[in-house]
Design a protein around this motif. Structure first.
Motif, mmCIF file in Angstrom:
data_model
loop_
_atom_site.group_PDB
_atom_site.id
_atom_site.type_symbol
_atom_site.label_atom_id
_atom_site.label_comp_id
_atom_site.label_asym_id
_atom_site.label_seq_id
_atom_site.Cartn_x
_atom_site.Cartn_y
_atom_site.Cartn_z
ATOM 1 N N PHE A 47 15.346 57.890 -123.955
ATOM 2 C CA PHE A 47 16.377 58.716 -124.577
ATOM 3 C C PHE A 47 17.567 58.911 -123.644
ATOM 4 C CE2 PHE A 47 13.232 59.953 -127.776
ATOM 5 C CZ PHE A 47 14.024 59.941 -128.912
ATOM 6 N N GLU A 48 17.319 59.040 -122.346
ATOM 7 C CA GLU A 48 18.420 59.182 -121.376
ATOM 8 C C GLU A 48 19.295 57.925 -121.366
ATOM 9 O OE1 GLU A 48 19.589 61.675 -119.522
ATOM 10 O OE2 GLU A 48 18.083 63.020 -120.370
ATOM 11 N N ILE A 49 18.676 56.760 -121.456
ATOM 12 C CA ILE A 49 19.430 55.504 -121.480
ATOM 13 C C ILE A 49 20.297 55.435 -122.740
ATOM 14 C CG2 ILE A 49 19.220 52.988 -121.677
ATOM 15 C CD1 ILE A 49 16.704 53.274 -119.822
ATOM 16 N N ALA A 50 19.709 55.747 -123.892
ATOM 17 C CA ALA A 50 20.481 55.739 -125.140
ATOM 18 C C ALA A 50 21.631 56.740 -125.061
ATOM 19 C CB ALA A 50 19.567 56.049 -126.326
ATOM 20 N N ARG A 51 21.362 57.892 -124.497
ATOM 21 C CA ARG A 51 22.407 58.924 -124.360
ATOM 22 C C ARG A 51 23.516 58.448 -123.427
ATOM 23 N NH1 ARG A 51 19.740 63.903 -122.651
ATOM 24 N NH2 ARG A 51 19.117 63.992 -124.826
ATOM 25 N N ALA A 52 23.157 57.766 -122.334
ATOM 26 C CA ALA A 52 24.163 57.252 -121.397
ATOM 27 C C ALA A 52 25.091 56.257 -122.096
ATOM 28 C CB ALA A 52 23.484 56.598 -120.198
ATOM 29 N N PHE A 53 24.531 55.454 -122.993
ATOM 30 C CA PHE A 53 25.337 54.490 -123.749
ATOM 31 C C PHE A 53 26.082 55.143 -124.911
ATOM 32 C CE2 PHE A 53 22.239 50.990 -122.362
ATOM 33 C CZ PHE A 53 23.116 50.486 -121.423
ATOM 34 N N GLU A 54 25.750 56.412 -125.201
ATOM 35 C CA GLU A 54 26.312 57.125 -126.345
ATOM 36 C C GLU A 54 26.032 56.375 -127.648
ATOM 37 O OE1 GLU A 54 30.430 57.872 -125.367
ATOM 38 O OE2 GLU A 54 29.878 59.444 -123.948
ATOM 39 N N LEU A 55 24.774 55.916 -127.763
ATOM 40 C CA LEU A 55 24.328 55.185 -128.946
ATOM 41 C C LEU A 55 23.050 55.822 -129.482
ATOM 42 C CD1 LEU A 55 24.721 51.499 -127.710
ATOM 43 C CD2 LEU A 55 26.094 52.649 -129.451
ATOM 44 N N PRO A 56 22.781 55.649 -130.781
ATOM 45 C CA PRO A 56 21.496 56.108 -131.314
ATOM 46 C C PRO A 56 20.352 55.359 -130.635
ATOM 47 C CG PRO A 56 23.016 55.564 -133.094
ATOM 48 C CD PRO A 56 23.639 55.086 -131.814
ATOM 49 N N PHE A 57 19.235 56.038 -130.476
ATOM 50 C CA PHE A 57 18.052 55.462 -129.838
ATOM 51 C C PHE A 57 17.702 54.100 -130.433
ATOM 52 C CE2 PHE A 57 13.467 54.957 -129.426
ATOM 53 C CZ PHE A 57 13.266 55.225 -128.084
ATOM 54 N N GLU A 58 17.739 54.000 -131.760
ATOM 55 C CA GLU A 58 17.341 52.772 -132.463
ATOM 56 C C GLU A 58 18.280 51.597 -132.200
ATOM 57 O OE1 GLU A 58 18.013 55.666 -134.078
ATOM 58 O OE2 GLU A 58 15.975 56.409 -134.346
ATOM 59 N N ASP A 59 19.490 51.867 -131.729
ATOM 60 C CA ASP A 59 20.418 50.787 -131.387
ATOM 61 C C ASP A 59 20.112 50.199 -130.014
ATOM 62 O OD1 ASP A 59 21.657 51.236 -133.785
ATOM 63 O OD2 ASP A 59 23.520 52.024 -132.921
ATOM 64 N N VAL A 60 19.331 50.912 -129.224
ATOM 65 C CA VAL A 60 19.012 50.465 -127.867
ATOM 66 C C VAL A 60 17.586 49.932 -127.784
ATOM 67 C CG1 VAL A 60 18.920 51.149 -125.436
ATOM 68 C CG2 VAL A 60 20.628 52.187 -126.948
ATOM 69 N N PHE A 61 16.641 50.602 -128.439
ATOM 70 C CA PHE A 61 15.222 50.232 -128.357
ATOM 71 C C PHE A 61 14.680 49.890 -129.747
ATOM 72 C CE2 PHE A 61 16.014 52.886 -124.695
ATOM 73 C CZ PHE A 61 15.377 52.183 -123.691
ATOM 74 N N TYR A 62 13.710 48.987 -129.769
ATOM 75 C CA TYR A 62 13.026 48.662 -131.022
ATOM 76 C C TYR A 62 11.614 48.199 -130.721
ATOM 77 C CZ TYR A 62 14.080 43.766 -129.846
ATOM 78 O OH TYR A 62 14.169 42.544 -129.215
ATOM 79 N N TYR A 63 10.793 48.177 -131.732
ATOM 80 C CA TYR A 63 9.393 47.752 -131.607
ATOM 81 C C TYR A 63 9.276 46.377 -132.226
ATOM 82 C CZ TYR A 63 4.296 47.988 -131.880
ATOM 83 O OH TYR A 63 2.966 47.733 -131.730
ATOM 84 N N GLY A 64 8.861 45.388 -131.440
ATOM 85 C CA GLY A 64 8.796 44.016 -131.935
ATOM 86 C C GLY A 64 7.471 43.358 -131.633
ATOM 87 N N GLU A 65 7.179 42.356 -132.403
ATOM 88 C CA GLU A 65 5.963 41.580 -132.198
ATOM 89 C C GLU A 65 6.046 40.751 -130.921
ATOM 90 O OE1 GLU A 65 3.062 41.367 -134.118
ATOM 91 O OE2 GLU A 65 3.876 43.119 -135.120
ATOM 92 N N CYS A 66 4.932 40.648 -130.235
ATOM 93 C CA CYS A 66 4.857 39.774 -129.057
ATOM 94 C C CYS A 66 4.578 38.359 -129.545
ATOM 95 C CB CYS A 66 3.733 40.215 -128.133
ATOM 96 S SG CYS A 66 4.034 41.785 -127.348
ATOM 97 N N PRO A 67 5.155 37.377 -128.885
ATOM 98 C CA PRO A 67 4.907 35.985 -129.302
ATOM 99 C C PRO A 67 3.466 35.568 -129.083
ATOM 100 C CG PRO A 67 6.415 36.093 -127.412
ATOM 101 C CD PRO A 67 6.043 37.490 -127.784
#
Length: 75
Positions: A55-75
């Motif tokens: 959340f601190e990283i998303a806040r530093a970028f001034e972006l919503p959390f979902e624009d910075v992090f996501y949950y994805g499948e591993c190959p």
């Protein structure tokens, strides 16, 4: 029963940081209270940050959390 693949927390930190030409890994680390090595590991998806740090990283970028992090499948 539904079989689910293994997922992993992934991020767009490097892409976002590089789009802001004056942002370095060290600069981001300083803004969020982490080390440069931690930012390197998170950018490389080798380390999932704590929820607080994410959340601190998303806040530093001034972006919503979902624009910075996501949950994805591993190959």
């Amino acid at each position: 029963m539904v079989k689910r693949g293994k997922g992993k927390i992934r991020n767009h930190i490097k892409r976002i940081r590089l789009a802001r030409t004056d942002w370095t890994q060290a600069g981001l680390a300083e803004k969020v209270g982490a080390t440069r090595q931690t930012i390197i590991a998170i950018e490389a998806n080798k380390y999932a940050p704590s929820l607080e740090l994410a959340f601190e990283i998303a806040r530093a970028f001034e972006l919503p959390f979902e624009d910075v992090f996501y949950y994805g499948e591993c190959p």
